[in-house]
Scaffold this motif. Structure first.
Motif: not given
Length: 296
Positions: A49-50, A53-54, A57, A64, A68-69, A72-74
């Protein structure tokens, strides 16, 4: 002609002999220091998920949720019951959080039906497609991403080795999922979208359309005005990879404002995968597999 262009663009390497199927362990394949396998625990899912996010996002500027923000994970509700395919680079020093360089999210039909359905159903009317194939089990591919510095042929091949091994293991009959163009203006991708619409649109038993309220026309250029060679060069690598394997696309694109993308639905019957690629990855999914004790 169009698909010949795609097939000429990437010819499977012939100088790497298939390795034996693993006798034990959960690794689907290895090339050098890279390996592909499923996430083994919550910690590895969190690391995937990290990575998402990178890419989504930070790189693609997806909008997101506040949670989530902050984390820092989607993530979303589907992560709880999907399987998470990873590409791990064992040459990277550090913990597993540092070694995961790519990921895919896999959802089998039986699991989806037990948990409220497929993610793609939020954009496409997939129920008629499923109903026309009661003898097949479908598998949804989603949340595909690779960190920028690891976007190489080896990483992509291992992701596909993982998908193929997983589908063989679970007896899947077809794969599908949304693939994306960057941005929310379809006109910026008029050539590519029109090329897909005219050349690989799923029809009859494989026809599927975007939900009426989300439907965005892909037929933006007459067929005679399309330069196929140029169109192929404008396709995102992931979509080109799907088409090389024999995939079709759904009717209509969908604008995803949250993820800042224009989505198309990819449909890939297992039986349609080119014999050349079955030979490359192995009908029994052993193309890049190694015994669990072999050196990397």
């Amino acid at each position: 002609m169009a698909l010949e262009l795609l097939n000429r663009e990437l010819t499977p390497e012939a100088n790497q002999a298939p390795a034996p199927i693993p006798e034990s362990g959960d690794v689907f394949g290895r090339i050098g220091s890279l390996e592909t396998r499923l996430a083994r625990n919550d910690r590895e899912i969190d690391a995937a998920q990290s990575v998402r996010f990178r890419v989504f996002a930070e790189e693609m500027h997806a909008k997101l949720s506040p949670e989530a923000m902050a984390r820092r994970r989607d993530f979303d509700k589907y992560d709880e019951f999907c399987d998470h395919l990873l590409v791990v680079d064992n040459a990277i020093e550090g913990e597993i959080e540092d070694q995961i360089v790519g990921t895919y999210r896999l959802l089998r039909q039986e699991v989806a039906m037990a948990n409220g359905g497929f993610y793609s159903a939020s954009e496409y009317d997939i129920e008629p497609l499923l109903a026309r194939h009661p003898d097949k089990q479908f598998m949804e591919l989603g949340r595909s991403c690779v960190l920028p510095q690891h976007r190489t042929k080896r990483t992509v091949e291992l992701l596909w080795q993982g998908n193929w091994s997983y589908s063989v293991k679970h007896g899947m009959g077809a794969m599908f999922g949304c693939a994306s163009f960057s941005g929310t203006n379809p006109q910026e991708h008029a050539l590519a979208l029109s090329f897909l619409h005219h050349t690989v649109l799923g029809k009859e038993e494989w026809a599927v359309s975007a939900l009426p309220e989300l439907y965005t026309n892909m037929d933006l250029m007459p067929f005679d005005d399309i330069n196929a060679r140029r169109a192929v060069t404008t396709l995102p690598p992931l979509i080109k990879g799907y088409l090389r394997l024999g995939a079709m696309v759904g009717n209509g694109a969908v604008i995803d404002h949250a993820f800042n993308t224009t989505d198309v639905l990819i449909v890939l019957p297992i039986a349609s995968i080119s014999e050349r690629y079955v030979a490359h990855y192995g009908a029994d999914a052993n193309r890049f597999a190694t015994k669990s004790g072999d050196p990397i």
